[in-house]
Design a protein around this motif. Structure first.
Motif, PDB file in Angstrom:
ATOM      1  N   ALA A 119     -64.670  46.469  76.833  1.00 47.36           N
ATOM      2  CA  ALA A 119     -64.881  46.897  75.444  1.00 47.36           C
ATOM      3  C   ALA A 119     -64.967  45.693  74.517  1.00 47.36           C
ATOM      4  CB  ALA A 119     -63.761  47.832  75.007  1.00 47.36           C
ATOM      5  N   GLY A 120     -64.227  44.621  74.835  1.00 41.46           N
ATOM      6  CA  GLY A 120     -64.292  43.410  74.019  1.00 41.46           C
ATOM      7  C   GLY A 120     -65.675  42.782  74.036  1.00 41.46           C
ATOM      8  N   THR A 121     -66.362  42.892  75.178  1.00 41.08           N
ATOM      9  CA  THR A 121     -67.729  42.381  75.260  1.00 41.08           C
ATOM     10  C   THR A 121     -68.647  43.150  74.323  1.00 41.08           C
ATOM     11  OG1 THR A 121     -67.383  41.776  77.567  1.00 41.08           O
ATOM     12  CG2 THR A 121     -69.651  41.961  76.835  1.00 41.08           C
ATOM     13  N   VAL A 122     -68.518  44.465  74.305  1.00 36.61           N
ATOM     14  CA  VAL A 122     -69.357  45.293  73.432  1.00 36.61           C
ATOM     15  C   VAL A 122     -69.118  44.932  71.970  1.00 36.61           C
ATOM     16  CG1 VAL A 122     -69.902  47.647  72.741  1.00 36.61           C
ATOM     17  CG2 VAL A 122     -69.354  47.148  75.131  1.00 36.61           C
ATOM     18  N   VAL A 123     -67.850  44.818  71.584  1.00 35.49           N
ATOM     19  CA  VAL A 123     -67.526  44.464  70.200  1.00 35.49           C
ATOM     20  C   VAL A 123     -68.093  43.094  69.845  1.00 35.49           C
ATOM     21  CG1 VAL A 123     -65.626  43.930  68.619  1.00 35.49           C
ATOM     22  CG2 VAL A 123     -65.471  45.916  70.134  1.00 35.49           C
TER      23      VAL A 123
ATOM     24  N   LEU B 215     -74.268  31.640  62.085  1.00 40.31           N
ATOM     25  CA  LEU B 215     -74.739  31.613  63.466  1.00 40.31           C
ATOM     26  C   LEU B 215     -73.662  31.105  64.424  1.00 40.31           C
ATOM     27  CD1 LEU B 215     -78.438  30.357  63.241  1.00 40.31           C
ATOM     28  CD2 LEU B 215     -77.601  32.682  63.575  1.00 40.31           C
ATOM     29  N   PHE B 216     -72.908  30.098  63.959  1.00 38.28           N
ATOM     30  CA  PHE B 216     -71.834  29.579  64.805  1.00 38.28           C
ATOM     31  C   PHE B 216     -70.767  30.654  65.021  1.00 38.28           C
ATOM     32  CE2 PHE B 216     -67.699  27.299  65.140  1.00 38.28           C
ATOM     33  CZ  PHE B 216     -67.924  26.712  66.376  1.00 38.28           C
ATOM     34  N   ALA B 217     -70.427  31.390  63.961  1.00 31.38           N
ATOM     35  CA  ALA B 217     -69.453  32.473  64.101  1.00 31.38           C
ATOM     36  C   ALA B 217     -69.971  33.553  65.053  1.00 31.38           C
ATOM     37  CB  ALA B 217     -69.129  33.078  62.733  1.00 31.38           C
ATOM     38  N   ALA B 218     -71.271  33.854  64.946  1.00 36.51           N
ATOM     39  CA  ALA B 218     -71.862  34.835  65.856  1.00 36.51           C
ATOM     40  C   ALA B 218     -71.752  34.374  67.296  1.00 36.51           C
ATOM     41  CB  ALA B 218     -73.324  35.074  65.478  1.00 36.51           C
ATOM     42  N   GLN B 219     -72.005  33.079  67.517  1.00 38.61           N
ATOM     43  CA  GLN B 219     -71.915  32.528  68.869  1.00 38.61           C
ATOM     44  C   GLN B 219     -70.492  32.618  69.401  1.00 38.61           C
ATOM     45  OE1 GLN B 219     -72.580  28.308  69.170  1.00 38.61           O
ATOM     46  NE2 GLN B 219     -73.326  28.455  71.267  1.00 38.61           N
ATOM     47  N   VAL B 220     -69.520  32.230  68.571  1.00 34.84           N
ATOM     48  CA  VAL B 220     -68.122  32.249  68.990  1.00 34.84           C
ATOM     49  C   VAL B 220     -67.685  33.657  69.380  1.00 34.84           C
ATOM     50  CG1 VAL B 220     -65.747  31.948  68.193  1.00 34.84           C
ATOM     51  CG2 VAL B 220     -67.450  30.195  67.690  1.00 34.84           C
ATOM     52  N   ILE B 221     -68.005  34.626  68.535  1.00 37.27           N
ATOM     53  CA  ILE B 221     -67.529  35.991  68.775  1.00 37.27           C
ATOM     54  C   ILE B 221     -68.217  36.601  69.991  1.00 37.27           C
ATOM     55  CG2 ILE B 221     -67.481  38.310  67.784  1.00 37.27           C
ATOM     56  CD1 ILE B 221     -67.145  36.896  65.037  1.00 37.27           C
ATOM     57  N   ALA B 222     -69.530  36.371  70.129  1.00 35.50           N
ATOM     58  CA  ALA B 222     -70.220  36.896  71.304  1.00 35.50           C
ATOM     59  C   ALA B 222     -69.674  36.271  72.583  1.00 35.50           C
ATOM     60  CB  ALA B 222     -71.719  36.637  71.190  1.00 35.50           C
ATOM     61  N   LEU B 223     -69.360  34.974  72.532  1.00 31.91           N
ATOM     62  CA  LEU B 223     -68.842  34.310  73.726  1.00 31.91           C
ATOM     63  C   LEU B 223     -67.418  34.739  74.060  1.00 31.91           C
ATOM     64  CD1 LEU B 223     -70.336  30.730  73.287  1.00 31.91           C
ATOM     65  CD2 LEU B 223     -70.863  32.372  75.093  1.00 31.91           C
ATOM     66  N   LEU B 224     -66.619  35.035  73.039  1.00 34.00           N
ATOM     67  CA  LEU B 224     -65.291  35.578  73.322  1.00 34.00           C
ATOM     68  C   LEU B 224     -65.407  36.888  74.102  1.00 34.00           C
ATOM     69  CD1 LEU B 224     -63.348  34.930  69.981  1.00 34.00           C
ATOM     70  CD2 LEU B 224     -62.799  33.971  72.219  1.00 34.00           C
TER      71      LEU B 224
ATOM     72  N   GLY C 264     -75.063  44.684  74.186  1.00 33.72           N
ATOM     73  CA  GLY C 264     -73.887  45.510  73.939  1.00 33.72           C
ATOM     74  C   GLY C 264     -73.981  46.859  74.625  1.00 33.72           C
ATOM     75  N   ALA C 265     -75.173  47.456  74.618  1.00 38.22           N
ATOM     76  CA  ALA C 265     -75.353  48.758  75.253  1.00 38.22           C
ATOM     77  C   ALA C 265     -75.134  48.672  76.759  1.00 38.22           C
ATOM     78  CB  ALA C 265     -76.747  49.293  74.936  1.00 38.22           C
ATOM     79  N   VAL C 266     -75.629  47.601  77.382  1.00 42.14           N
ATOM     80  CA  VAL C 266     -75.452  47.452  78.823  1.00 42.14           C
ATOM     81  C   VAL C 266     -73.983  47.207  79.169  1.00 42.14           C
ATOM     82  CG1 VAL C 266     -76.048  46.038  80.825  1.00 42.14           C
ATOM     83  CG2 VAL C 266     -77.806  46.641  79.158  1.00 42.14           C
TER      84      VAL C 266
ATOM     85  N   ALA D 179     -62.928  40.144  83.549  1.00 43.93           N
ATOM     86  CA  ALA D 179     -62.923  41.521  84.041  1.00 43.93           C
ATOM     87  C   ALA D 179     -63.853  41.691  85.239  1.00 43.93           C
ATOM     88  CB  ALA D 179     -63.323  42.475  82.914  1.00 43.93           C
ATOM     89  N   LEU D 180     -64.993  40.999  85.215  1.00 40.13           N
ATOM     90  CA  LEU D 180     -65.940  41.121  86.318  1.00 40.13           C
ATOM     91  C   LEU D 180     -65.354  40.555  87.609  1.00 40.13           C
ATOM     92  CD1 LEU D 180     -68.827  42.073  86.929  1.00 40.13           C
ATOM     93  CD2 LEU D 180     -69.610  39.753  86.424  1.00 40.13           C
ATOM     94  N   GLY D 181     -64.657  39.423  87.500  1.00 37.76           N
ATOM     95  CA  GLY D 181     -64.011  38.860  88.678  1.00 37.76           C
ATOM     96  C   GLY D 181     -62.961  39.799  89.251  1.00 37.76           C
ATOM     97  N   LEU D 182     -62.184  40.421  88.373  1.00 33.18           N
ATOM     98  CA  LEU D 182     -61.144  41.353  88.823  1.00 33.18           C
ATOM     99  C   LEU D 182     -61.758  42.638  89.379  1.00 33.18           C
ATOM    100  CD1 LEU D 182     -58.626  40.786  85.903  1.00 33.18           C
ATOM    101  CD2 LEU D 182     -58.475  39.887  88.240  1.00 33.18           C
ATOM    102  N   LEU D 183     -62.864  43.082  88.766  1.00 37.22           N
ATOM    103  CA  LEU D 183     -63.555  44.256  89.282  1.00 37.22           C
ATOM    104  C   LEU D 183     -64.097  43.977  90.683  1.00 37.22           C
ATOM    105  CD1 LEU D 183     -64.779  47.088  88.904  1.00 37.22           C
ATOM    106  CD2 LEU D 183     -66.727  46.012  87.770  1.00 37.22           C
TER     107      LEU D 183
END
Length: 444
Positions: free
Chosen positions: A169-173, A13-22, A86-88, A30-34
């Motif tokens: 794309a990093g967010t989706v992954v 679960l901790f790994a899932a949290q880390v990767i999703a947050l990355l 991820g889809a959004v 990206a949102l700020g730059l967009l």
């Protein structure tokens, strides 16, 4: 601290949290730059509005979502919500109008409003020991700091070879890998049966967490601290891109570096907190963190003169940010029975983000219209109000074993028998069906 990673379920679960947050951190950059690409110098106002919409989703939907999902199996629920997010996120690179940012952010964060409280309420069931849970909170804070530290550094490196649109794309992954890791473990289910109490209606389940939260003095103090955290944090998250690009005339990698300085300060505090909380109680630690945020935000006026000063200030604000926030899970755990924890975590999620809902658009609007100096001072004053309220609402000593009685209970009621008295008695107290109000307590 890392010893708790021997628990396989928590480790995954901790790994899932880390990767999703990355992935989420890449999306934040990206949102700020967009927003800057679409709105130029008004990016702070656009980003502030987008983040306010995110907060509306959190505040309005978290308690309702928890009421409908509190008896669903946690693993398929979390996996499904990761896939929705991820889809959004997949649609964000194709945004060409500001209103499209607002729409996609609302849908994405509506899924997060159901995901995050469910995820947070699962951890105390996996790690029932108080010391283990304290260390898990610090690791969780470190995971959030990766969003502020590693993600901007990774974004800075990627921006040298790709456009910022590709960062989405990093967010989706991140969401897809998070879903796979949650799927790889068995999670404790929601409390059902005799231990879960009576089956409640939707309205009761929707409001129960709020009622417990607002009737508990330490949690009322936590809400005030949330306001101080949001006031300082909104200046960092909303206005960094404007300060760095429009104020100092620097480029995108320097935006990422400034956000990384904030994350570094928060990470330093999170690493130090377990040993600090072994010696000090939550109240003085969290109040000290809030005080750092108030003073640091006021100092922002002086930091506008140079990029180096801004980096140093963001580091200090990161220290205060983590110190004020990290112990909050301990307060929530102490303040509810296990069946009520998801509702109380959902209440914290909604109420804390209500504070961000106030501060995000205010920081963006003031920065865009009145200038950054007045924005820093206004947010510092809001933080000071939160700090003062927390000091007032959260009693020193944080007592929970308070003498009280139950005028409406008949003699011989199991609760009275269990505590050895048919009248006034003592026991560690939380708000529940037998204790709907906090007893009056005065220091001796």
């Amino acid at each position: 601290m890392l010893a708790i990673l021997r628990n396989r379920t928590y480790r995954h679960l901790f790994a899932a949290q880390v990767i999703a947050l990355l992935g989420t951190g890449l999306m934040t950059v990206a949102l700020g730059l967009l927003a800057y690409d679409l709105a130029g110098a008004d990016a702070g106002a656009v980003l502030g509005t987008a983040l306010a919409i995110k907060m509306v989703a959190y505040v309005g939907l978290a308690p309702v979502a928890q009421a409908f999902t509190d008896r669903l199996p946690r693993r398929p629920l979390l996996v499904g919500l990761d896939l929705i997010r991820g889809a959004v996120a997949l649609g964000l690179p194709f945004v060409s109008e500001i209103w499209q940012i607002y729409l996609l952010i609302f849908v994405l964060q509506a899924a997060s409003a159901a995901f995050t409280p469910t995820f947070q309420a699962t951890i105390p069931d996996i790690l029932p020991d108080e010391n283990d849970y304290t260390r898990a909170l610090s690791l969780s804070r470190l995971a959030y700091d990766l969003e502020s530290l590693v993600s901007p550094m990774l974004a800075a490196a990627l921006l040298s070879i790709i456009s910022f649109h590709s960062l989405f794309a990093g967010t989706v992954v991140g969401f897809l890998v998070s879903a796979a890791l949650v799927l790889s473990v068995r999670l404790p289910g929601p409390q059902v049966g005799p231990q879960s109490g009576p089956r409640r209606g939707v309205w009761d389940r929707t409001t129960r967490g709020m009622r417990i939260y607002l009737a508990t003095p330490r949690l009322r103090g936590l809400l005030a601290i949330n306001l101080a955290v949001a006031a300082a944090g909104s200046m960092v998250i909303v206005n960094t891109v404007v300060l760095v690009k429009a104020g100092f005339g620097l480029a995108e990698p320097q935006v990422a570096l400034a956000l990384a300085a904030f994350g570094a300060g928060s990470m330093i505090a999170a690493l130090a907190l377990p040993s600090v909380l072994d010696r000090l109680s939550d109240r003085p630690v969290m109040l000290a963190g809030a005080a750092v945020l108030v003073i640091g935000t006021a100092a922002g006026v002086a930091a506008m003169g140079s990029y180096a000063a801004l980096l140093a200030l963001w580091l200090v604000l990161g220290l205060g940010y983590s110190t004020a926030q990290t112990p909050s899970g301990r307060l929530l755990r102490r303040s509810a029975h296990a069946p009520d924890r998801p509702a109380v975590f959902a209440a914290q999620f909604a109420l804390s983000h209500a504070c961000w809902l106030i501060c995000y658009p205010l920081a963006g609007y003031l920065g865009a219209t009145a200038g950054m100096g007045p924005a820093f001072m206004a947010m510092s004053l809001i933080g000071a109000a939160g700090l003062g309220l927390a000091w007032r609402l959260w009693p020193q000593g944080d007592p929970d074993d308070i003498g009280h009685d139950h005028a409406g209970l008949p003699a011989g009621h199991p609760h009275l028998v269990a505590h050895g008295a048919n009248g006034r008695h003592h026991h560690p107290l939380v708000i529940d069906d037998l204790h709907r109000q906090w007893p009056v307590w005065r220091a001796s």
